[in-house]
Write a protein that holds these residues in place. Structure first.
Motif, PDB file in Angstrom:
ATOM      1  N   LEU A 231       0.836  -1.198   0.000  1.00 15.42           N
ATOM      2  CA  LEU A 231       0.000   0.000   0.000  1.00 15.42           C
ATOM      3  C   LEU A 231       0.874   1.253   0.000  1.00 15.42           C
ATOM      4  CD1 LEU A 231      -2.608  -1.049   2.690  1.00 15.42           C
ATOM      5  CD2 LEU A 231      -2.949  -1.002   0.224  1.00 15.42           C
ATOM      6  N   SER A 232       0.358   2.309  -0.609  1.00 13.28           N
ATOM      7  CA  SER A 232       1.080   3.580  -0.586  1.00 13.28           C
ATOM      8  C   SER A 232       0.893   4.251   0.768  1.00 13.28           C
ATOM      9  CB  SER A 232       0.564   4.498  -1.686  1.00 13.28           C
ATOM     10  OG  SER A 232      -0.759   4.889  -1.413  1.00 13.28           O
ATOM     11  N   LEU A 233       1.695   5.266   1.037  1.00 13.55           N
ATOM     12  CA  LEU A 233       1.600   5.991   2.298  1.00 13.55           C
ATOM     13  C   LEU A 233       0.242   6.684   2.424  1.00 13.55           C
ATOM     14  CD1 LEU A 233       2.953   6.885   4.900  1.00 13.55           C
ATOM     15  CD2 LEU A 233       3.903   8.835   3.655  1.00 13.55           C
ATOM     16  N   GLY A 234      -0.257   7.230   1.325  1.00 11.55           N
ATOM     17  CA  GLY A 234      -1.572   7.869   1.336  1.00 11.55           C
ATOM     18  C   GLY A 234      -2.684   6.878   1.635  1.00 11.55           C
ATOM     19  N   SER A 235      -2.583   5.694   1.087  1.00 11.34           N
ATOM     20  CA  SER A 235      -3.578   4.650   1.332  1.00 11.34           C
ATOM     21  C   SER A 235      -3.554   4.202   2.796  1.00 11.34           C
ATOM     22  CB  SER A 235      -3.316   3.465   0.414  1.00 11.34           C
ATOM     23  OG  SER A 235      -4.216   2.431   0.659  1.00 11.34           O
ATOM     24  N   VAL A 236      -2.370   4.056   3.343  1.00 12.60           N
ATOM     25  CA  VAL A 236      -2.244   3.670   4.748  1.00 12.60           C
ATOM     26  C   VAL A 236      -2.825   4.762   5.644  1.00 12.60           C
ATOM     27  CG1 VAL A 236      -0.581   3.276   6.606  1.00 12.60           C
ATOM     28  CG2 VAL A 236      -0.290   2.118   4.418  1.00 12.60           C
ATOM     29  N   THR A 237      -2.523   6.015   5.321  1.00 15.55           N
ATOM     30  CA  THR A 237      -3.042   7.139   6.106  1.00 15.55           C
ATOM     31  C   THR A 237      -4.560   7.181   6.055  1.00 15.55           C
ATOM     32  OG1 THR A 237      -1.034   8.400   5.605  1.00 15.55           O
ATOM     33  CG2 THR A 237      -2.927   9.638   6.408  1.00 15.55           C
ATOM     34  N   LEU A 238      -5.130   6.974   4.887  1.00 21.08           N
ATOM     35  CA  LEU A 238      -6.585   6.964   4.745  1.00 21.08           C
ATOM     36  C   LEU A 238      -7.209   5.820   5.546  1.00 21.08           C
ATOM     37  CD1 LEU A 238      -9.128   8.123   3.398  1.00 21.08           C
ATOM     38  CD2 LEU A 238      -8.724   6.531   1.517  1.00 21.08           C
ATOM     39  N   ARG A 239      -6.613   4.672   5.508  1.00 22.61           N
ATOM     40  CA  ARG A 239      -7.151   3.524   6.243  1.00 22.61           C
ATOM     41  C   ARG A 239      -7.066   3.730   7.753  1.00 22.61           C
ATOM     42  NH1 ARG A 239      -6.578  -1.795   2.883  1.00 22.61           N
ATOM     43  NH2 ARG A 239      -6.682  -0.905   0.796  1.00 22.61           N
ATOM     44  N   VAL A 240      -5.976   4.309   8.229  1.00 20.57           N
ATOM     45  CA  VAL A 240      -5.852   4.612   9.649  1.00 20.57           C
ATOM     46  C   VAL A 240      -6.927   5.623  10.049  1.00 20.57           C
ATOM     47  CG1 VAL A 240      -4.397   5.716  11.404  1.00 20.57           C
ATOM     48  CG2 VAL A 240      -3.414   4.023   9.844  1.00 20.57           C
ATOM     49  N   PHE A 241      -7.156   6.626   9.207  1.00 14.90           N
ATOM     50  CA  PHE A 241      -8.190   7.620   9.474  1.00 14.90           C
ATOM     51  C   PHE A 241      -9.570   6.970   9.535  1.00 14.90           C
ATOM     52  CE2 PHE A 241     -11.430  10.489   7.721  1.00 14.90           C
ATOM     53  CZ  PHE A 241     -11.439  11.454   8.715  1.00 14.90           C
ATOM     54  N   LEU A 242      -9.874   6.105   8.581  1.00 15.67           N
ATOM     55  CA  LEU A 242     -11.185   5.462   8.550  1.00 15.67           C
ATOM     56  C   LEU A 242     -11.414   4.557   9.759  1.00 15.67           C
ATOM     57  CD1 LEU A 242     -11.556   4.625   4.758  1.00 15.67           C
ATOM     58  CD2 LEU A 242     -12.780   6.362   6.072  1.00 15.67           C
ATOM     59  N   TRP A 243     -10.425   3.753  10.128  1.00 16.54           N
ATOM     60  CA  TRP A 243     -10.566   2.882  11.297  1.00 16.54           C
ATOM     61  C   TRP A 243     -10.709   3.710  12.569  1.00 16.54           C
ATOM     62  CZ3 TRP A 243     -12.358  -1.673  11.161  1.00 16.54           C
ATOM     63  CH2 TRP A 243     -12.082  -2.525  10.100  1.00 16.54           C
ATOM     64  N   SER A 244      -9.993   4.823  12.649  1.00 20.96           N
ATOM     65  CA  SER A 244     -10.103   5.699  13.818  1.00 20.96           C
ATOM     66  C   SER A 244     -11.497   6.301  13.913  1.00 20.96           C
ATOM     67  CB  SER A 244      -9.060   6.812  13.740  1.00 20.96           C
ATOM     68  OG  SER A 244      -7.769   6.284  13.682  1.00 20.96           O
ATOM     69  N   PHE A 245     -12.044   6.714  12.780  1.00 16.60           N
ATOM     70  CA  PHE A 245     -13.383   7.288  12.742  1.00 16.60           C
ATOM     71  C   PHE A 245     -14.427   6.252  13.165  1.00 16.60           C
ATOM     72  CE2 PHE A 245     -17.318   8.411  10.475  1.00 16.60           C
ATOM     73  CZ  PHE A 245     -17.507   9.698  10.974  1.00 16.60           C
ATOM     74  N   LEU A 246     -14.297   5.038  12.661  1.00 18.62           N
ATOM     75  CA  LEU A 246     -15.224   3.966  13.046  1.00 18.62           C
ATOM     76  C   LEU A 246     -15.115   3.641  14.535  1.00 18.62           C
ATOM     77  CD1 LEU A 246     -14.904   1.557   9.998  1.00 18.62           C
ATOM     78  CD2 LEU A 246     -16.886   2.946  10.634  1.00 18.62           C
ATOM     79  N   ALA A 247     -13.894   3.629  15.064  1.00 15.41           N
ATOM     80  CA  ALA A 247     -13.705   3.360  16.487  1.00 15.41           C
ATOM     81  C   ALA A 247     -14.331   4.462  17.337  1.00 15.41           C
ATOM     82  CB  ALA A 247     -12.215   3.226  16.813  1.00 15.41           C
ATOM     83  N   ALA A 248     -14.180   5.712  16.917  1.00 17.27           N
ATOM     84  CA  ALA A 248     -14.774   6.824  17.667  1.00 17.27           C
ATOM     85  C   ALA A 248     -16.298   6.734  17.655  1.00 17.27           C
ATOM     86  CB  ALA A 248     -14.318   8.157  17.081  1.00 17.27           C
ATOM     87  N   GLY A 249     -16.878   6.376  16.521  1.00 19.65           N
ATOM     88  CA  GLY A 249     -18.327   6.205  16.445  1.00 19.65           C
ATOM     89  C   GLY A 249     -18.815   5.082  17.328  1.00 19.65           C
ATOM     90  N   ALA A 250     -18.082   3.980  17.341  1.00 16.23           N
ATOM     91  CA  ALA A 250     -18.443   2.857  18.206  1.00 16.23           C
ATOM     92  C   ALA A 250     -18.342   3.264  19.674  1.00 16.23           C
ATOM     93  CB  ALA A 250     -17.541   1.657  17.926  1.00 16.23           C
ATOM     94  N   GLY A 251     -17.309   4.014  20.021  1.00 19.25           N
ATOM     95  CA  GLY A 251     -17.158   4.487  21.394  1.00 19.25           C
ATOM     96  C   GLY A 251     -18.278   5.419  21.804  1.00 19.25           C
ATOM     97  N   LYS A 252     -18.708   6.252  20.873  1.00 23.44           N
ATOM     98  CA  LYS A 252     -19.824   7.159  21.155  1.00 23.44           C
ATOM     99  C   LYS A 252     -21.090   6.360  21.465  1.00 23.44           C
ATOM    100  CE  LYS A 252     -21.184  11.590  20.067  1.00 23.44           C
ATOM    101  NZ  LYS A 252     -21.073  12.552  21.116  1.00 23.44           N
ATOM    102  N   LEU A 253     -21.364   5.341  20.647  1.00 15.92           N
ATOM    103  CA  LEU A 253     -22.539   4.501  20.882  1.00 15.92           C
ATOM    104  C   LEU A 253     -22.443   3.744  22.203  1.00 15.92           C
ATOM    105  CD1 LEU A 253     -23.132   3.068  17.307  1.00 15.92           C
ATOM    106  CD2 LEU A 253     -24.455   4.825  18.487  1.00 15.92           C
ATOM    107  N   VAL A 254     -21.278   3.220  22.511  1.00 19.10           N
ATOM    108  CA  VAL A 254     -21.085   2.505  23.770  1.00 19.10           C
ATOM    109  C   VAL A 254     -21.256   3.461  24.948  1.00 19.10           C
ATOM    110  CG1 VAL A 254     -19.359   1.332  25.201  1.00 19.10           C
ATOM    111  CG2 VAL A 254     -19.648   0.676  22.816  1.00 19.10           C
ATOM    112  N   GLY A 255     -20.710   4.666  24.844  1.00 22.62           N
ATOM    113  CA  GLY A 255     -20.842   5.644  25.918  1.00 22.62           C
ATOM    114  C   GLY A 255     -22.279   6.040  26.175  1.00 22.62           C
TER     115      GLY A 255
END
Length: 76
Positions: free
Chosen positions: A34-58
């Motif tokens: 994967l390119s650096l941009g692709s890795v950065t985008l994937r890290v961003f997306l997983w972080s966003f999904l984790a934050a949404g899940a945390g919001k729902l759990v909270g």
């Protein structure tokens, strides 16, 4: 102060999600091709999904902890 909106839990999940995904993609970056941009985008997306899940759990934990027995009123 109680966290009724789930923001604190969302922030915790965001931190863990960002760290875990960054470590995962840094570890497997060379093997995946994967390119650096692709890795950065994937890290961003997983972080966003984790934050949404945390919001729902909270929110769910807050509502579960603050359930009060509802009194039935009888109109006479």
């Amino acid at each position: 102060m109680e966290d009724s909106c789930g923001c604190a839990m969302g922030a915790r999940f965001l931190a863990v999600g960002m760290a875990a995904s960054a470590i995962w993609y840094a570890w497997h970056w060379r093997d995946s091709g994967l390119s650096l941009g692709s890795v950065t985008l994937r890290v961003f997306l997983w972080s966003f999904l984790a934050a949404g899940a945390g919001k729902l759990v909270g929110i769910a934990l807050y509502s579960w902890r603050h359930r009060r027995p509802r009194l039935k009123t009888v109109m006479s």
